[in-house]
Motif scaffolding. Sequence first.
Motif, PDB file in Angstrom:
ATOM      1  N   ARG A  20      11.688   4.157  -6.283  1.00 29.21           N
ATOM      2  CA  ARG A  20      10.940   4.370  -7.525  1.00 29.21           C
ATOM      3  C   ARG A  20      11.005   5.840  -7.974  1.00 29.21           C
ATOM      4  O   ARG A  20      11.172   6.127  -9.166  1.00 29.21           O
ATOM      5  N   LEU A  21      10.866   6.762  -7.029  1.00 22.96           N
ATOM      6  CA  LEU A  21      10.914   8.177  -7.405  1.00 22.96           C
ATOM      7  C   LEU A  21      12.319   8.590  -7.844  1.00 22.96           C
ATOM      8  O   LEU A  21      12.478   9.382  -8.777  1.00 22.96           O
ATOM      9  N   ALA A  22      13.347   8.049  -7.169  1.00 22.73           N
ATOM     10  CA  ALA A  22      14.720   8.352  -7.575  1.00 22.73           C
ATOM     11  C   ALA A  22      14.971   7.894  -9.007  1.00 22.73           C
ATOM     12  O   ALA A  22      15.656   8.573  -9.783  1.00 22.73           O
ATOM     13  N   ASN A  23      14.401   6.758  -9.367  1.00 19.41           N
ATOM     14  CA  ASN A  23      14.546   6.257 -10.730  1.00 19.41           C
ATOM     15  C   ASN A  23      13.791   7.107 -11.745  1.00 19.41           C
ATOM     16  O   ASN A  23      14.060   7.021 -12.950  1.00 19.41           O
ATOM     17  N   LYS A  24      12.871   7.918 -11.266  1.00 16.67           N
ATOM     18  CA  LYS A  24      12.141   8.825 -12.152  1.00 16.67           C
ATOM     19  C   LYS A  24      12.783  10.205 -12.204  1.00 16.67           C
ATOM     20  O   LYS A  24      12.227  11.131 -12.796  1.00 16.67           O
ATOM     21  N   GLY A  25      13.933  10.338 -11.558  1.00 17.08           N
ATOM     22  CA  GLY A  25      14.648  11.601 -11.617  1.00 17.08           C
ATOM     23  C   GLY A  25      14.390  12.544 -10.467  1.00 17.08           C
ATOM     24  O   GLY A  25      14.896  13.676 -10.463  1.00 17.08           O
ATOM     25  N   TYR A  26      13.615  12.103  -9.477  1.00 20.95           N
ATOM     26  CA  TYR A  26      13.359  12.945  -8.312  1.00 20.95           C
ATOM     27  C   TYR A  26      14.586  13.014  -7.403  1.00 20.95           C
ATOM     28  O   TYR A  26      15.313  12.023  -7.260  1.00 20.95           O
ATOM     29  N   GLN A  27      14.791  14.151  -6.785  1.00 19.66           N
ATOM     30  CA  GLN A  27      15.715  14.269  -5.668  1.00 19.66           C
ATOM     31  C   GLN A  27      14.903  13.938  -4.413  1.00 19.66           C
ATOM     32  O   GLN A  27      13.964  14.662  -4.078  1.00 19.66           O
ATOM     33  N   VAL A  28      15.255  12.857  -3.751  1.00 17.55           N
ATOM     34  CA  VAL A  28      14.423  12.324  -2.681  1.00 17.55           C
ATOM     35  C   VAL A  28      15.110  12.467  -1.331  1.00 17.55           C
ATOM     36  O   VAL A  28      16.277  12.092  -1.163  1.00 17.55           O
ATOM     37  N   LYS A  29      14.361  12.992  -0.373  1.00 17.61           N
ATOM     38  CA  LYS A  29      14.830  13.091   1.010  1.00 17.61           C
ATOM     39  C   LYS A  29      13.828  12.346   1.889  1.00 17.61           C
ATOM     40  O   LYS A  29      12.622  12.581   1.807  1.00 17.61           O
ATOM     41  N   VAL A  30      14.339  11.438   2.719  1.00 18.15           N
ATOM     42  CA  VAL A  30      13.496  10.667   3.629  1.00 18.15           C
ATOM     43  C   VAL A  30      13.732  11.162   5.050  1.00 18.15           C
ATOM     44  O   VAL A  30      14.883  11.231   5.511  1.00 18.15           O
TER      45      VAL A  30
END
Length: 487
Positions: A20-30
């Motif tokens: 969901r955050l990636a779809n909002k334009g966030y660069q996401v690291k898990v």
Amino acid sequence: MGKSAVIIGSGIAGLATAIRLANKGYQVKVLEANSYPGGKLGKMSCKGYRFDTGPSLFTLPQLVDELFILSGRNPQSHFEYSRLAVNCHYFWEDGTRIKAYSDPGRFAREVHDKLGEPEDNILTALRNSAFIYKRLSPLFMHRSLHQWQTWTNAHALKSYFQIGKLGIFDTMNGANKKRFGHPKLVQLFNRYATYNGSDPYQTPATLNIIPHLEYNMGAYFPKKGMHDITLSLFELAKSLGVSFNFGVKVDRVIVNNRKATGVMAGLNSYEADIIVNNMDMVNAYKTILKDQKQPTTLLKQPKSSSALIFYWGISKKFAELDLHNIFFSNDYEEEFRYIFHEGSVYSDPTIYVNITSVYKEDDAPPGCMNWFTMINVPNNTGQDWDLLIKEARKAIIAKINRILETDIEQFIETEDLLEPRTIESKTSSAMGALYGNSSNSRLAAFLRHANYSFHIKNLYFCGGSVHPGGGIPLCLLSAKIVSEMAG
């Protein structure tokens, strides 16, 4: 450059939040301490048998589909499932057997034929379950309970006038005894308390919302097994640019001026605009947030039940068994008294057997079955688990033998085990509780941690130990709530 997010943990809620955050334009690291994604929703294999290790019931599949649609993908091209015709097979020691057909009318006829219960009693119960869902799901499942807008919108105001019909002032068992004439049917519907680790003799009748999901909305089976939920979402997240770091144990959340700015893992720091914790809330405050203000009241709340699971490779097929099977205790109330009051395991436990090879034949060798054999047990408070497990295994085998008129032990080709201590060590679930804080009170829904921190800006929480609760659908909804808050 867009905003950045670090997600601690890759359980189902962590994966959904990342998407969901990636779809909002966030660069996401898990960041994941284990070497694999999925948390409890994992798999294992041994000698030709494959097992889904965690959650085995799949409802509200549209919440998974939604993640693909949101990402511009066709869900059917990445994740397939089918609706079950029979939700569960129920067995009692006196020979009574009931097939819980997914069609409410057929289920009502089955119960009438087997127990003599008027069909309208079952249909009325399912209509009531649908009513509770319609009134409460927009409040308790899709929104944060910790924001004033949730309680002042038009839907909430309308629900206040129907509060007496929502089961808040009765227990699940109390409501079911009033509704049904046959004790076996009361027991069958009381069983739904276990879906979030609760006691039907204590938890509010509001939890009678759960049968609606199975009978009115449907129970499903992923065609590649439950673990495919994890795999499909993991692949989706990677395709969106989410990066995963496995074998990384977070030591603490970095907080500056009451604002989360990153995390420390060993000698490495990971900075981000927002931090999302998918770790069990209690253990998070004991470890990565130990230097921050503690939510003492929430941390002290009683925890949900846990589970004892035997993964058995069975070298025989039993035609009377299906995907979901329940062998009921003769004294359900005593079983729950042992779990929640004695902190022990009853000598006649209710047994759940999940057999995915019924629908996915390659999960077991030809002529064989993979049995996920589970009983509800208390969370870990230091009991002598080695002794309890030994006694429980004997009781489980004896009960199965009586009901199926077999000698099951001679067919056990392979065996593995998951119990409260290993649930805690493998998934960081405090005390091995499967669903965080228990729901054995009217205020339980309000005694779950919010999806954000009251004291630390840009720190969010998702997963089964926080609002709205445990189980795959609620974990996925926690991700939705977090992504909406993060903006």
